[in-house]
Design a protein around this motif. Structure first.
Motif, short mmCIF file in Angstrom:
data_model
loop_
_atom_site.label_atom_id
_atom_site.label_comp_id
_atom_site.label_asym_id
_atom_site.label_seq_id
_atom_site.Cartn_x
_atom_site.Cartn_y
_atom_site.Cartn_z
N LEU A 195 60.05 -26.39 -45.78
CA LEU A 195 59.75 -27.61 -46.56
C LEU A 195 58.33 -27.67 -47.11
O LEU A 195 58.13 -27.97 -48.29
CB LEU A 195 60.05 -28.86 -45.73
N TYR A 196 57.36 -27.37 -46.26
CA TYR A 196 55.98 -27.50 -46.74
C TYR A 196 55.71 -26.52 -47.88
O TYR A 196 55.18 -26.88 -48.93
CB TYR A 196 54.99 -27.27 -45.59
N TYR A 197 56.13 -25.30 -47.69
CA TYR A 197 55.92 -24.27 -48.72
C TYR A 197 56.68 -24.61 -50.00
O TYR A 197 56.13 -24.61 -51.10
CB TYR A 197 56.36 -22.91 -48.18
N GLN A 201 73.41 -30.58 -46.03
CA GLN A 201 72.26 -30.87 -45.17
C GLN A 201 71.54 -32.15 -45.58
O GLN A 201 70.80 -32.72 -44.79
CB GLN A 201 71.29 -29.68 -45.14
N ASP A 241 53.19 -29.66 -38.74
CA ASP A 241 54.24 -28.68 -39.01
C ASP A 241 55.35 -28.80 -37.94
O ASP A 241 55.11 -29.32 -36.86
CB ASP A 241 53.66 -27.26 -38.99
N ASN A 297 65.87 -23.11 -42.11
CA ASN A 297 65.98 -23.30 -43.57
C ASN A 297 65.30 -24.55 -44.07
O ASN A 297 64.70 -24.55 -45.15
CB ASN A 297 67.45 -23.37 -43.99
N GLN A 298 65.46 -25.65 -43.32
CA GLN A 298 64.97 -26.93 -43.84
C GLN A 298 63.51 -27.16 -43.43
O GLN A 298 62.62 -27.15 -44.27
CB GLN A 298 65.86 -28.08 -43.34
N LEU A 305 54.62 -18.45 -31.82
CA LEU A 305 54.47 -18.32 -33.27
C LEU A 305 53.66 -19.50 -33.79
O LEU A 305 54.06 -20.63 -33.54
CB LEU A 305 55.83 -18.28 -33.97
N PRO A 306 52.56 -19.30 -34.50
CA PRO A 306 51.89 -18.01 -34.71
C PRO A 306 51.10 -17.64 -33.45
O PRO A 306 50.45 -18.49 -32.88
CB PRO A 306 50.94 -18.31 -35.86
N MET A 331 61.69 -32.00 -55.76
CA MET A 331 61.28 -33.07 -54.86
C MET A 331 60.01 -33.68 -55.41
O MET A 331 59.10 -32.95 -55.77
CB MET A 331 60.94 -32.53 -53.46
N ASP A 358 69.83 -23.99 -38.96
CA ASP A 358 69.60 -24.29 -40.37
C ASP A 358 68.52 -25.35 -40.53
O ASP A 358 67.62 -25.21 -41.35
CB ASP A 358 70.87 -24.78 -41.07
N GLU A 359 68.63 -26.41 -39.73
CA GLU A 359 67.68 -27.51 -39.86
C GLU A 359 66.26 -27.05 -39.57
O GLU A 359 65.30 -27.49 -40.21
CB GLU A 359 68.08 -28.67 -38.94
N ARG A 416 57.87 -23.04 -56.97
CA ARG A 416 58.42 -22.35 -55.80
C ARG A 416 59.88 -22.70 -55.54
O ARG A 416 60.67 -21.85 -55.14
CB ARG A 416 57.61 -22.73 -54.54
N VAL A 470 46.63 -21.90 -38.31
CA VAL A 470 45.94 -21.72 -37.02
C VAL A 470 45.34 -20.32 -36.96
O VAL A 470 45.74 -19.45 -37.73
CB VAL A 470 46.89 -21.93 -35.83
N GLU A 500 50.26 -21.27 -47.79
CA GLU A 500 50.76 -22.65 -47.69
C GLU A 500 52.12 -22.70 -46.98
O GLU A 500 52.96 -23.53 -47.29
CB GLU A 500 50.86 -23.28 -49.08
N VAL A 501 52.30 -21.81 -46.03
CA VAL A 501 53.52 -21.83 -45.23
C VAL A 501 53.38 -22.91 -44.14
O VAL A 501 54.34 -23.60 -43.80
CB VAL A 501 53.80 -20.45 -44.62
N TYR A 502 52.16 -23.02 -43.62
CA TYR A 502 51.86 -24.09 -42.67
C TYR A 502 50.88 -25.06 -43.32
O TYR A 502 50.01 -24.65 -44.09
CB TYR A 502 51.21 -23.51 -41.40
N SER A 503 51.03 -26.34 -42.98
CA SER A 503 50.08 -27.32 -43.51
C SER A 503 48.78 -27.27 -42.72
O SER A 503 47.75 -27.70 -43.20
CB SER A 503 50.69 -28.72 -43.46
N GLN A 504 48.86 -26.78 -41.49
CA GLN A 504 47.67 -26.66 -40.65
C GLN A 504 47.60 -25.22 -40.15
O GLN A 504 48.14 -24.92 -39.09
CB GLN A 504 47.77 -27.59 -39.44
N SER A 535 60.86 -17.23 -37.85
CA SER A 535 61.02 -18.38 -38.75
C SER A 535 59.68 -18.80 -39.33
O SER A 535 58.98 -19.61 -38.75
CB SER A 535 61.59 -19.58 -37.98
N PRO A 536 59.31 -18.27 -40.50
CA PRO A 536 58.05 -18.69 -41.10
C PRO A 536 58.03 -20.20 -41.34
O PRO A 536 59.04 -20.78 -41.73
CB PRO A 536 58.00 -17.92 -42.41
N GLY A 537 56.88 -20.81 -41.08
CA GLY A 537 56.76 -22.25 -41.27
C GLY A 537 57.01 -23.05 -40.01
O GLY A 537 56.67 -24.22 -39.94
N VAL A 538 57.61 -22.38 -39.01
CA VAL A 538 57.90 -23.05 -37.74
C VAL A 538 56.85 -22.60 -36.72
O VAL A 538 56.39 -21.46 -36.77
CB VAL A 538 59.32 -22.67 -37.24
N LYS A 539 56.48 -23.48 -35.82
CA LYS A 539 55.61 -23.09 -34.71
C LYS A 539 56.45 -23.11 -33.43
O LYS A 539 57.28 -24.00 -33.24
CB LYS A 539 54.42 -24.05 -34.60
N ILE A 573 69.38 -35.26 -43.29
CA ILE A 573 68.02 -35.60 -43.71
C ILE A 573 67.95 -37.06 -44.16
O ILE A 573 67.03 -37.80 -43.80
CB ILE A 573 67.56 -34.62 -44.81
#
Lengths: 319, 325
Positions: B102-104, A118, B167, B97-98, B240-241, A103, B93-94, A96, A319, A313-317, B141-145, A122
């Motif tokens: 990250l998880y995906y 960035q 997340d 983007n970051q 979201l979601p 990483m 960005d943080e 991906r 919902v 796998e966009v979210y780890s949990q 923002s996918p991946g963000v709640k 981090i």
């Protein structure tokens, strides 16, 4: 403290493995066998290889662009690197992230980030964790990333908090095709350390022993609680990205000049010092060859992902 | 039942999580000392947890966002305070983007359990750089709640859930709510992320909202009850979601929808919710979907001009009357 003969041979082998990896990556990209955005670290091999002998396995590594060498030097999963470059499911990020998002957290290594600069923020966050866990962070980026505001914000915060971070600048004097004389005020990045009351130094970034000596000194101070240090390694990158190879000659042999090629330079040094013999050199090069061949076979045997792989796998949990 | 202010309930939730998990820490600008942030949300935390877990920083939002990502990726649970919601532009960005990727992009290997708290305060005289609204940015923002509580009970339960979540969570607080009092049980509880809440049952029209909008909707419902109109108030709580089942169910029941939110109307939260209803529940509708939202105008530093662009209970009442006519 100078590295032992065994450590020096280890650094040499790592440099060769990085060089071989990056050249193969460029070759396969040109042939169209692998695709995507890739940022080779050709010409900068001395820095990751030397640093890897200075930091500990338990320390954290965070880099930005051109992190592939650090990934290899850290000992991250080499087979998974090649599966990643081929976009296969056994890639270190399951195909991906590609080359610019390498990483391997089993090795505490975030060695890819495609937004220049960035990694400084981090790495500074990793510094808070490192402080609590009794380890340290090695944070790496090119000189171009030091002109982002977050570089200043991060070093200021790390210095105030006395975070255990070694900030390493790979000064290759190129941001795309811009040179520092057009973009960057001041002669050296290391002098910026003065502004934060931290120690800074510039070293020849193509000289393994110079990098090793200064990095080891800074790491010792950081572990003793000095707070962050800034190490600038002056080097040169041979090319920008695989899609922009105009400055990389067809014949890479042409690049192998002692003052320009850190691998050749270190090899020469090791031979003069009697550390490297012909038979050892052959053995090391054979090790590297076998490692690459093994990884290429692994990668090619790995399946391509289903096109819908990862959309859950966009979210780890979920919902 | 114990009564608590929103701000105190929120703080209690964070204190409980910090006591429970030594890897939870707070970081932000002027969050320590006796005041504890400009709105006092982190008041007293430094005294209990010390400077290593309630970390004061310079005015460095970019580094704060990066620190959150790095600390989360390497195994801690940072809670960052960004002073105003409009300053969330400095960490896009943080977050987007970051943290969001990250998880995906790590192949499902690196979770990013961080919370960025911030405060929207659009009904105050402080100009466009303090009183903006970025809710919609983080809905995209996918991946963000994106979690936005409306009551003291939800604030406490949701901040606890957000800190425990693996997340990245953007946690938006609405400043008019900080002094709002409500029931907060003594015993521990969690409000799950992703679940909406019916704040008032009704049968004629559903008002879908969140945050401060919930109180406009509840006020409107009370007003319209006198006219014999039964209003259901659906508080998204997690934007979201968002809770699609809850929306489907309520729309099937009432057949009429008003969406109200304080952010800018165009491309805002209401656009997404309305599009979802149009796609999945259109046969349940007996009237067009109406949005009651802020005008697409930067926030002025002038009480009289703010009146002209902001929304309140009366606008929700008007929208419902229009639907029922």
């Amino acid at each position: 403290m100078q590295p032992t003969s065994g450590e020096m041979l280890g650094i040499y082998e790592t440099m060769l493995l990085i060089r071989t990896t990056e050249l193969k990556m460029v070759e396969l990209f040109k042939k169209g066998e692998i695709e995507g955005h890739m940022l080779p670290c050709l010409g900068q091999e001395a820095i990751p290889a030397s640093l890897a002998k200075v930091y500990a396995d338990t320390d954290y590594l965070v880099t930005g662009h051109r992190g592939g060498g650090h990934y290899v030097a850290r000992g991250c999963d080499y087979n998974a690197l090649w599966a990643e470059l081929y976009g296969r499911v056994d890639g270190v990020t399951k195909g991906r992230g590609g080359q610019i998002h390498l990483m391997d957290m089993t090795k505490k290594a975030m060695t890819g980030n495609a937004v220049v600069g960035q990694q400084w923020g981090i790495a500074t966050g990793a510094g808070f964790v490192a402080r609590k866990r009794g380890v340290m962070v090695v944070a790496v980026g090119g000189e171009g990333s030091t002109n982002r505001g977050v570089f200043h914000e991060s070093l200021n915060m790390a210095a105030v908090q006395k975070l255990p971070i070694l900030y390493v600048i790979e000064y290759n004097d190129r941001q795309m095709w811009n040179v520092c004389s057009e973009t960057t005020a001041g002669e050296r990045i290391a002098t910026r350390a003065l502004a934060y009351g931290m120690e800074g130094a510039s070293v020849d970034g193509n000289d393994v022993l110079a990098i090793h000596a200064k990095a080891a000194e800074f790491v010792r101070k950081i572990r003793e609680g000095s707070g962050p240090c800034l190490l600038e390694c002056i080097t040169a990158k041979w090319t920008d990205s695989v899609s922009n190879l105009r400055n990389l000659p067809e014949n890479v042999e042409a690049m192998k000049k002692p003052d320009f090629d850190p691998v050749l330079r270190f090899e020469t040094r090791l031979r003069i010092d009697g550390v490297l013999t012909d038979s050892l050199d052959l053995q090391i090069k054979e090790n590297v060859r076998q490692k690459l061949q093994g990884a290429l076979s692994f990668a090619l045997a790995s399946p391509v992902p289903d096109r819908y792989d990862g959309i859950d796998e966009v979210y780890s949990q979920p919902v | 039942m114990r009564q608590m202010k929103f701000v105190d309930a929120l703080r209690e939730g964070m204190i409980e999580e910090m006591r429970r998990d030594p890897d939870v820490f707070q970081i932000g600008e002027a969050i320590g000392g006796m005041q504890g942030g400009i709105f006092g949300v982190t008041k007293g935390l430094e005294e209990e947890f010390g400077k290593d877990r309630v970390i004061e920083t310079a005015i460095s939002e970019g580094a704060l966002g990066g620190v959150a990502v790095g600390a989360a990726a390497f195994g801690m649970r940072p809670v960052v305070e960004i002073m105003f919601g409009s300053l969330m532009t400095l960490v896009v960005d943080e977050v987007h983007n970051q943290a969001g990727s990250l998880y995906y992009v790590s192949g499902g290997k690196i979770p990013c359990p961080m919370v960025i708290r911030t405060c929207n305060w659009m009904r105050i005289i402080s100009g466009p750089h303090h009183c903006g609204n970025l809710d919609a940015t983080f809905m995209n923002s996918p991946g963000v709640k994106l979690v936005i509580p409306s009551t003291p009970y939800d604030a406490k339960g949701l901040i606890k859930a957000s800190i425990r979540d693996n997340d990245p969570v953007v946690f938006m607080e609405y400043s008019p709510l900080y002094t709002l009092k409500g029931d907060v049980p003594e015993e521990e509880y969690i409000v799950p992320i992703g679940k909406a809440d019916i704040k008032r049952e009704g049968k004629d029209v559903t008002v879908i909202t969140y945050g401060v909008g919930v109180h406009d909707a509840l006020g409107a419902a009370e007003e319209l009850e006198k006219e014999g109109v039964s209003v259901e108030v659906l508080d998204l709580r997690t934007v979201l979601p968002y809770d699609k089942d809850a929306i489907r169910k309520s729309v099937a029941k009432t057949s009429r929808v008003v969406i109200t939110y304080e952010g800018y109307k165009t491309g805002g939260i209401g656009a997404e919710i309305a599009a979802f209803i149009a796609e999945e529940c259109i046969e349940d509708l007996s009237a067009p979907i109406l949005r009651v939202a802020g005008k697409d105008v930067p926030c002025p530093s002038n009480r009289r001009l703010i009146e002209g662009i902001s929304i309140g209970m009366k606008d929700v009442v008007d929208a419902i009357r229009k639907l029922m006519a």
